[in-house]
Design a protein around this motif. Structure first.
Motif, PDB file in Angstrom:
ATOM      1  N   ARG A  42       0.851  -1.200   0.000  1.00  0.00           N
ATOM      2  CA  ARG A  42       0.000   0.000   0.000  1.00  0.00           C
ATOM      3  C   ARG A  42       0.891   1.257   0.000  1.00  0.00           C
ATOM      4  N   GLU A  59      -1.468  -1.414  -4.101  1.00  0.00           N
ATOM      5  CA  GLU A  59      -2.676  -0.601  -3.935  1.00  0.00           C
ATOM      6  C   GLU A  59      -2.171   0.808  -3.688  1.00  0.00           C
ATOM      7  N   PRO A  74      -3.876  -0.733  -9.504  1.00  0.00           N
ATOM      8  CA  PRO A  74      -4.995  -0.434  -8.596  1.00  0.00           C
ATOM      9  C   PRO A  74      -4.750   0.866  -7.844  1.00  0.00           C
TER      10      PRO A  74
END
Ligand SMILES: CSC[C@H]1O[C@H](OP(=O)(O)O)[C@H](O)[C@@H]1O
Length: 370
Positions: free
Chosen positions: A166, A199, A224
């Motif tokens: 992330r 992400e 993403p």
């Protein structure tokens, strides 16, 4: 921590931007007019120095590396009309006055002046176009090397996690802001190409919402991406939802202090408070070794109206329009950048590798042996 000149690693994957942000076409240049992004991809022809000046000020062309290359091309346009010494210096002065923070603009024009000043006026237009093209190709290579410098940091996280890595990024430091794969987004494109699950959290970046351009870029590339309000970044960092913060830069001082889009400082503050690595990605053309620290970096103050409006695409139209949010209050501040101290930066990713912030300038501009 992965500090090393990792750009020599021969990665097989690469990223090719889907569009050219700027290209020469005869004696004019064609840009993507970024005031229409992400809703419309519209090219705009710039035929004169005045066209380039307006495009830089209005953020039709934006991003520290790209505005440097745009200025270099604007100088070539100016010299096509008048290549005298006076015209050369006048054009440089007018281009320098467009936006004060990104040092790329000054360095690009200084490089042009070094090439052009010794030449007779008759030779200057062709030489200016050659130097502008050199700078455009050079930036693309720098972006690719920055991607290689940043990839190990993402690989290392991916090895430790059983979920997508992330990453939080801010503003737009992708291919739209450069002549190549971008700076902060370049390692992400390489990681995605290498099959690493990502992400990417993208803060919208008020008031000009360059984060929408980043979300558009990443989504087009199949990476993403999640758009968040600028003010949401602190919560995500505090809740442990972010493994790495990765942003661009507009000017890096000799001590490693970084000027970047407004809102960067607060993300660095939150990352520092919660032990989240904070990386800055920038080429040597974003470093200013003559600038001792962040306090010496001029911060651009932009028009109040940018704060009082938001651009959007009303249903049933294909023309992005500004919507005024409030009547004009008595006082509005609109600083376009802020300053992040070197001590809060885990590493600066450059074309020569990843370095601790206080060392990065010295690695790129080593002091001459006395
Ligand atoms: C590789 S772009 C670097 C930097 O430039 C952007 O500023 P702007 O959109 O105002 O031109 C932003 O601060 C990016 O991080």
């Amino acid at each position: 921590m992965i500090f090393s000149a990792r750009t020599d690693v021969a990665y097989t994957m690469s990223f090719t931007p889907p569009l050219a942000t700027l290209r020469r076409d005869g004696n004019s240049i064609v840009i993507i007019d970024q005031t229409g992004l992400p809703w419309r991809v519209v090219e705009r022809r710039l035929g004169t120095l005045d066209d380039v000046l307006e495009a830089i000020v209005a953020l039709r062309v934006r991003g520290a590396p790209l505005i440097g290359v745009a200025a270099a091309h604007g100088l070539a346009l100016a010299l096509e009309r008048d290549a005298s010494d006076a015209a050369l210096e006048d054009a440089i002065a007018r281009l320098l006055s467009t936006r004060p923070t990104a040092v790329n603009l000054r360095l690009a024009l200084e490089a042009q002046r070094a090439v052009l000043a010794p030449l007779p006026p008759s030779e200057r237009p062709a030489a200016a176009w050659r130097e502008a093209e050199r700078q455009r190709a050079d930036d693309a290579q720098r972006c690719e090397a920055i991607g290689r410098a940043g990839l190990p940091w993402i690989e290392e996280l991916a090895c430790r996690l059983d979920r997508p890595v992330r990453v939080l990024t801010h503003c737009n430091a992708g291919w739209a802001a450069t002549c190549g794969a971008g700076t902060a987004l370049s390692p992400l494109y390489l990681a995605h190409a290498a099959g690493i699950a990502l992400e990417v959290f993208v803060s919208e970046t008020r008031p000009r919402n360059q984060g929408l351009i980043t979300h558009w870029e990443l989504t087009q590339a199949g990476v993403p991406a999640t758009l968040i309000a600028d003010n949401a970044a602190g919560l995500l960092i505090a809740q442990g939802d972010i493994d790495l913060v990765l942003v661009g830069a507009d000017r890096i001082a000799r001590n490693g202090d970084v000027a970047n889009k407004i809102g960067t400082y607060l993300k660095a503050l939150a990352a520092h408070a919660h032990g989240v690595p904070f990386l800055v990605a920038a080429p040597a053309t974003t470093f200013d070794p003559t600038c001792p620290n962040g306090a010496a970096i001029p911060i651009e103050e932009r028009a109040a109206d940018e704060v009082l409006t938001v651009a959007g695409l009303p249903p049933g139209t294909d023309e992005p329009v500004p919507v005024r949010l409030t009547p004009l209050p008595a006082r509005v501040r609109n600083p376009a950048f802020d300053l992040t101290p070197a001590r809060w930066i885990t590493a600066i990713l450059t074309e020569t590798g990843a370095w601790p912030a206080p060392l990065a300038a010295a690695k790129l501009f080593p002091e001459p042996d006395r």
